[in-house]
Motif scaffolding. Structure first.
Motif, PDB file in Angstrom:
ATOM      1  N   GLY A 176       4.419  -3.494 -14.013  1.00  0.00           N
ATOM      2  CA  GLY A 176       3.843  -4.404 -13.317  1.00  0.00           C
ATOM      3  C   GLY A 176       3.660  -4.296 -11.766  1.00  0.00           C
ATOM      4  O   GLY A 176       4.159  -3.087 -11.224  1.00  0.00           O
ATOM      5  N   LEU A 177       2.553  -4.548 -11.285  1.00  0.00           N
ATOM      6  CA  LEU A 177       2.112  -4.320  -9.988  1.00  0.00           C
ATOM      7  C   LEU A 177       2.001  -5.758  -9.095  1.00  0.00           C
ATOM      8  O   LEU A 177       1.390  -6.758  -9.666  1.00  0.00           O
ATOM      9  CB  LEU A 177       0.804  -3.751  -9.990  1.00  0.00           C
ATOM     10  CG  LEU A 177       0.680  -2.342 -10.726  1.00  0.00           C
ATOM     11  CD1 LEU A 177      -0.728  -2.017 -10.596  1.00  0.00           C
ATOM     12  CD2 LEU A 177       1.370  -1.471  -9.861  1.00  0.00           C
ATOM     13  N   PHE A 178       2.439  -5.720  -8.022  1.00  0.00           N
ATOM     14  CA  PHE A 178       2.456  -6.822  -6.945  1.00  0.00           C
ATOM     15  C   PHE A 178       1.633  -6.397  -5.992  1.00  0.00           C
ATOM     16  O   PHE A 178       1.782  -5.678  -5.279  1.00  0.00           O
ATOM     17  CB  PHE A 178       3.956  -7.191  -6.825  1.00  0.00           C
ATOM     18  CG  PHE A 178       4.046  -8.281  -5.841  1.00  0.00           C
ATOM     19  CD1 PHE A 178       4.130  -9.515  -6.256  1.00  0.00           C
ATOM     20  CD2 PHE A 178       4.036  -8.325  -4.385  1.00  0.00           C
ATOM     21  CE1 PHE A 178       4.145 -10.789  -5.538  1.00  0.00           C
ATOM     22  CE2 PHE A 178       4.147  -9.609  -3.734  1.00  0.00           C
ATOM     23  CZ  PHE A 178       4.236 -10.830  -4.242  1.00  0.00           C
ATOM     24  N   ASN A 179       0.622  -7.577  -5.463  1.00  0.00           N
ATOM     25  CA  ASN A 179      -0.284  -7.354  -4.462  1.00  0.00           C
ATOM     26  C   ASN A 179      -0.094  -8.662  -3.473  1.00  0.00           C
ATOM     27  O   ASN A 179       0.232  -9.730  -4.114  1.00  0.00           O
ATOM     28  CB  ASN A 179      -1.701  -7.113  -4.964  1.00  0.00           C
ATOM     29  CG  ASN A 179      -1.853  -5.967  -5.970  1.00  0.00           C
ATOM     30  OD1 ASN A 179      -1.472  -5.018  -5.649  1.00  0.00           O
ATOM     31  ND2 ASN A 179      -2.185  -6.469  -7.182  1.00  0.00           N
ATOM     32  N   ALA A 180      -0.371  -8.321  -2.189  1.00  0.00           N
ATOM     33  CA  ALA A 180      -0.218  -9.724  -1.632  1.00  0.00           C
ATOM     34  C   ALA A 180      -1.418  -9.714  -0.184  1.00  0.00           C
ATOM     35  O   ALA A 180      -1.395  -8.441   0.089  1.00  0.00           O
ATOM     36  CB  ALA A 180       1.134  -9.973  -0.801  1.00  0.00           C
ATOM     37  N   VAL A 186       5.054   3.975  -9.933  1.00  0.00           N
ATOM     38  CA  VAL A 186       4.446   5.180 -10.311  1.00  0.00           C
ATOM     39  C   VAL A 186       3.867   4.971 -11.713  1.00  0.00           C
ATOM     40  O   VAL A 186       4.676   4.837 -12.701  1.00  0.00           O
ATOM     41  CB  VAL A 186       5.187   6.377 -10.194  1.00  0.00           C
ATOM     42  CG1 VAL A 186       4.337   7.900 -10.661  1.00  0.00           C
ATOM     43  CG2 VAL A 186       5.504   6.649  -8.619  1.00  0.00           C
ATOM     44  N   TYR A 187       2.487   5.106 -11.976  1.00  0.00           N
ATOM     45  CA  TYR A 187       1.955   4.843 -13.405  1.00  0.00           C
ATOM     46  C   TYR A 187       0.546   5.446 -13.423  1.00  0.00           C
ATOM     47  O   TYR A 187       0.017   5.777 -12.601  1.00  0.00           O
ATOM     48  CB  TYR A 187       1.923   3.410 -13.531  1.00  0.00           C
ATOM     49  CG  TYR A 187       0.678   2.841 -12.670  1.00  0.00           C
ATOM     50  CD1 TYR A 187      -0.537   2.378 -13.078  1.00  0.00           C
ATOM     51  CD2 TYR A 187       1.131   2.475 -11.303  1.00  0.00           C
ATOM     52  CE1 TYR A 187      -1.593   2.108 -12.217  1.00  0.00           C
ATOM     53  CE2 TYR A 187       0.150   1.956 -10.621  1.00  0.00           C
ATOM     54  CZ  TYR A 187      -1.210   1.853 -11.064  1.00  0.00           C
ATOM     55  OH  TYR A 187      -2.144   1.153 -10.263  1.00  0.00           O
ATOM     56  N   ALA A 188       0.512   5.946 -14.795  1.00  0.00           N
ATOM     57  CA  ALA A 188      -0.654   6.518 -15.287  1.00  0.00           C
ATOM     58  C   ALA A 188      -1.660   5.678 -15.675  1.00  0.00           C
ATOM     59  O   ALA A 188      -1.426   4.662 -16.497  1.00  0.00           O
ATOM     60  CB  ALA A 188      -0.444   7.699 -16.332  1.00  0.00           C
ATOM     61  N   VAL A 189      -2.827   6.099 -15.459  1.00  0.00           N
ATOM     62  CA  VAL A 189      -4.139   5.138 -16.034  1.00  0.00           C
ATOM     63  C   VAL A 189      -4.736   5.831 -17.038  1.00  0.00           C
ATOM     64  O   VAL A 189      -5.477   5.381 -17.783  1.00  0.00           O
ATOM     65  CB  VAL A 189      -5.161   4.720 -14.926  1.00  0.00           C
ATOM     66  CG1 VAL A 189      -4.291   3.601 -14.047  1.00  0.00           C
ATOM     67  CG2 VAL A 189      -5.631   5.702 -14.242  1.00  0.00           C
ATOM     68  N   ARG A 248       1.054   2.871  -3.396  1.00  0.00           N
ATOM     69  CA  ARG A 248       1.092   1.567  -2.345  1.00  0.00           C
ATOM     70  C   ARG A 248       0.242   1.803  -1.472  1.00  0.00           C
ATOM     71  O   ARG A 248       0.289   2.842  -1.027  1.00  0.00           O
ATOM     72  CB  ARG A 248       2.358   1.390  -1.819  1.00  0.00           C
ATOM     73  CG  ARG A 248       2.541   0.172  -0.720  1.00  0.00           C
ATOM     74  CD  ARG A 248       3.782   0.189   0.161  1.00  0.00           C
ATOM     75  NE  ARG A 248       5.175   0.104  -0.719  1.00  0.00           N
ATOM     76  CZ  ARG A 248       6.032   1.049  -0.407  1.00  0.00           C
ATOM     77  NH1 ARG A 248       6.091   1.814   0.277  1.00  0.00           N
ATOM     78  NH2 ARG A 248       6.992   0.691  -1.427  1.00  0.00           N
ATOM     79  N   THR A 249      -0.554   0.769  -1.111  1.00  0.00           N
ATOM     80  CA  THR A 249      -1.540   0.992  -0.008  1.00  0.00           C
ATOM     81  C   THR A 249      -1.410  -0.389   0.733  1.00  0.00           C
ATOM     82  O   THR A 249      -1.380  -1.498   0.345  1.00  0.00           O
ATOM     83  CB  THR A 249      -3.107   0.906  -0.653  1.00  0.00           C
ATOM     84  OG1 THR A 249      -3.309   2.236  -1.656  1.00  0.00           O
ATOM     85  CG2 THR A 249      -4.138   1.137   0.317  1.00  0.00           C
ATOM     86  N   TYR A 250      -1.411  -0.275   2.061  1.00  0.00           N
ATOM     87  CA  TYR A 250      -1.431  -1.470   3.054  1.00  0.00           C
ATOM     88  C   TYR A 250      -2.449  -1.073   3.938  1.00  0.00           C
ATOM     89  O   TYR A 250      -2.839   0.038   4.599  1.00  0.00           O
ATOM     90  CB  TYR A 250       0.005  -1.738   3.380  1.00  0.00           C
ATOM     91  CG  TYR A 250       0.868  -0.494   4.165  1.00  0.00           C
ATOM     92  CD1 TYR A 250       0.442  -0.240   5.413  1.00  0.00           C
ATOM     93  CD2 TYR A 250       1.477   0.475   3.287  1.00  0.00           C
ATOM     94  CE1 TYR A 250       1.309   0.801   6.010  1.00  0.00           C
ATOM     95  CE2 TYR A 250       1.981   1.442   3.860  1.00  0.00           C
ATOM     96  CZ  TYR A 250       2.018   1.634   5.273  1.00  0.00           C
ATOM     97  OH  TYR A 250       2.525   2.814   5.936  1.00  0.00           O
ATOM     98  N   GLY A 251      -2.666  -2.082   4.813  1.00  0.00           N
ATOM     99  CA  GLY A 251      -3.608  -2.087   5.958  1.00  0.00           C
ATOM    100  C   GLY A 251      -3.998  -3.582   6.526  1.00  0.00           C
ATOM    101  O   GLY A 251      -3.403  -4.396   6.092  1.00  0.00           O
TER     102      GLY A 251
END
Length: 125
Positions: free
Chosen positions: A63-67, A92-95, A115-118
């Motif tokens: 699962g992925l959480f974004n905000a 960490v996951y493969a697509v 993880r990416t943030y900005g």
């Protein structure tokens, strides 16, 4: 076309779901609007490739959480400020997988985003 009973379609999880929420609040004195959003997206296990003899072909469920948190129309201007994060828990996951196992004895994964943030600043003309 009749597929064999052991055929596995790579890249397609059996189950997926997503939950999202949003909250907005107008600030006093026309100072703009605060907006907060969050989403959780989950999927069941999937085969990354159709080369099933590959022991690493199975991607476990994840699962992925974004905000995001935004201040829109900052102090009654045309400026919006947004702070964001994707993949908050740095899963960490493969697509996908490059199906090299049957020929070379190893596979190579295409990994999902870390993880990416900005911060985003937007000006509306």
């Amino acid at each position: 076309v009749k597929l064999p009973p052991d055929f596995v379609r790579g890249g397609t999880p059996k189950y997926r779901y997503g939950i999202n929420g949003a909250y907005t609040h107008e600030l006093d004195g026309g100072a703009g609007e605060i907006a907060i959003t969050a989403d959780w997206n989950w999927q069941s296990e999937q085969y990354k490739a159709t080369t099933v003899p590959d022991p690493n072909a199975l991607q476990e469920p994840y699962g992925l959480f974004n905000a995001t948190a935004s201040w829109n129309n900052v102090l009654a201007t045309r400026v919006d400020l947004t702070a964001y994060v994707t993949n908050l828990f740095d899963k960490v996951y493969a697509v996908g997988e490059y199906g090299l196992y049957p020929n070379l004895g190893y596979g190579s994964d295409a990994m999902g985003e870390a993880r990416t943030y900005g911060v985003r600043i937007r000006y509306s003309f």
